[in-house]
Design a protein around this motif. Structure first.
Motif, short mmCIF file in Angstrom:
data_model
loop_
_atom_site.label_atom_id
_atom_site.label_comp_id
_atom_site.label_asym_id
_atom_site.label_seq_id
_atom_site.Cartn_x
_atom_site.Cartn_y
_atom_site.Cartn_z
N GLU A 123 35.13 42.79 56.71
CA GLU A 123 33.84 42.75 55.69
C GLU A 123 33.05 43.70 55.43
OE1 GLU A 123 32.09 41.28 52.35
OE2 GLU A 123 34.71 40.63 52.73
N ILE A 124 32.29 43.66 57.72
CA ILE A 124 31.40 45.15 57.86
C ILE A 124 31.94 46.08 57.14
CG2 ILE A 124 30.05 46.04 59.51
CD1 ILE A 124 30.22 43.16 60.85
N GLU A 125 32.89 46.68 57.79
CA GLU A 125 33.73 48.07 57.58
C GLU A 125 33.63 48.61 55.61
OE1 GLU A 125 33.99 50.58 59.22
OE2 GLU A 125 33.32 49.25 60.42
N LYS A 126 33.68 47.54 55.38
CA LYS A 126 33.17 47.62 53.36
C LYS A 126 31.75 47.67 53.12
CE LYS A 126 37.68 44.58 52.62
NZ LYS A 126 37.84 43.41 51.43
N LEU A 127 31.07 47.04 54.25
CA LEU A 127 29.58 46.65 53.15
C LEU A 127 29.20 48.23 53.77
CD1 LEU A 127 28.84 43.43 54.57
CD2 LEU A 127 28.76 44.11 52.34
N ASN A 180 27.29 50.65 51.21
CA ASN A 180 26.51 51.08 51.52
C ASN A 180 26.58 52.61 51.38
OD1 ASN A 180 23.84 51.11 52.72
ND2 ASN A 180 24.35 51.23 53.86
N THR A 181 26.89 53.21 51.80
CA THR A 181 27.26 54.65 52.38
C THR A 181 27.17 55.86 51.06
OG1 THR A 181 28.52 54.49 54.49
CG2 THR A 181 28.37 56.90 52.55
N ALA A 182 28.08 54.50 49.55
CA ALA A 182 28.18 55.02 48.29
C ALA A 182 27.38 54.99 47.60
CB ALA A 182 29.25 54.24 47.64
N LEU A 183 26.59 53.79 48.26
CA LEU A 183 24.85 53.70 47.38
C LEU A 183 24.24 54.89 47.76
CD1 LEU A 183 24.36 50.08 47.80
CD2 LEU A 183 25.06 51.54 45.49
N ARG A 184 23.93 55.13 48.88
CA ARG A 184 22.95 56.37 49.64
C ARG A 184 23.32 58.04 49.05
NH1 ARG A 184 20.08 55.63 54.23
NH2 ARG A 184 20.56 53.49 55.56
N LYS A 185 25.37 57.60 48.74
CA LYS A 185 25.36 59.05 47.97
C LYS A 185 24.80 59.09 46.45
CE LYS A 185 27.93 61.07 51.59
NZ LYS A 185 27.47 62.63 52.27
#
Length: 272
Positions: free
Chosen positions: A88-92, A96-101
């Motif tokens: 779940e942490i990896e998915k988050l 999070n990385t996608a949203l930053r991009k």
């Protein structure tokens, strides 16, 4: 008279000493006998005690076994919970990385519609051809919007429904959309069309070049926007080699994609 008394005294002392000696003999003799008898008796008693204690030892061992088994099950559940939490942490982290991009892309293209989406369907049969995302017309998705992963181009929106959209990938060798691109060379820009993807080498081909300017390995390739539909300035990859440079029409530039097209979980859509 005195001699008689002395002799009697000596006899008395000798008799007493003999009596003491005989007594000591029997005492020590009994001790030796007791020891010789008690040793096998103690051994027998010890064996009987071990036999009597065996069921209790088995019970204690069984209890310990059940306790260990219970502890192992508890540890296994904790490990499974931990692995689930890690997943779940990896998915988050990915989200999070996608949203930053997406935020960076919004800053780079303030006049464009920029949306963040997640891949919901990707069939093994058509893994490199198409995928489905969880945004559709009601979310503002339109046909031909460019689709990015980790900030680099991976395809275009082919079809839309109210709640989802189909994306045609650049690795679709059956029916790849031709996309106008720009190569930023040392002496100037070279324009061409992204026309083919090679599955074995995992590279693009750029043809229909507009200039004979020399390009070098490592030159950046981005979208040019010259088709009047796509957004300009989105990363595609980098030049790795050049083939058949006798003239501009037959000249081919080989480009390595900026990302792995087989590993896409979150995307960003950019368009008017």
């Amino acid at each position: 008279m005195k001699k008689m008394r002395l002799s009697r005294f000596i006899v008395f002392v000798v008799t007493a000493l003999l009596a003491i000696a005989i007594g000591l003999f029997f005492i020590f003799q009994d001790s030796i006998v007791i020891k010789s008898v008690s040793k096998p008796v103690n051994t027998a008693v010890s064996s009987v005690d071990e036999i009597l204690n065996l069921p209790f030892q088995l019970i204690d061992g069984t209890k310990q076994l059940f306790k260990t088994n219970s502890e192992n099950k508890s540890l296994k559940r904790k490990v499974e919970q931990f692995e689930g939490q890690q997943s779940e942490i990896e998915k988050l982290k990915e989200e999070n990385t996608a949203l930053r991009k997406t935020l960076k892309i919004k800053e780079s293209f303030p006049d464009q519609t920029v949306l963040s989406s997640k891949v919901i369907v990707r069939s093994p049969v058509s893994w490199l051809d198409v995928l489905t995302i969880d945004l559709g017309e009601k979310d503002g998705v339109t046909k031909n919007m460019l689709v990015l992963s980790n900030g680099s181009l991976v395809g275009k929106v082919a079809q839309t429904t109210a709640g989802s959209s189909s994306v045609k990938l650049l690795s679709n060798t059956k029916n790849m959309d031709e996309i106008p691109v720009k190569i930023t060379a040392k002496k100037g820009d070279v324009f061409g069309i992204l026309t083919h993807y090679d599955i074995e080498s995992r590279t693009f081909e750029i043809t229909q070049l507009t200039s004979s300017l020399k390009v070098q390995k490592g030159d950046a390739v981005t979208t040019s926007g010259l088709d009047g539909q796509s957004t300009e300035g989105i990363s595609v990859g980098k030049v790795v080699s050049e083939e058949d440079n006798s003239n501009n029409l037959s000249r081919k530039i080989i480009v390595k994609p900026a990302i792995d097209l087989s590993d896409i979980s979150h995307v960003t859509l950019v368009g008017d």
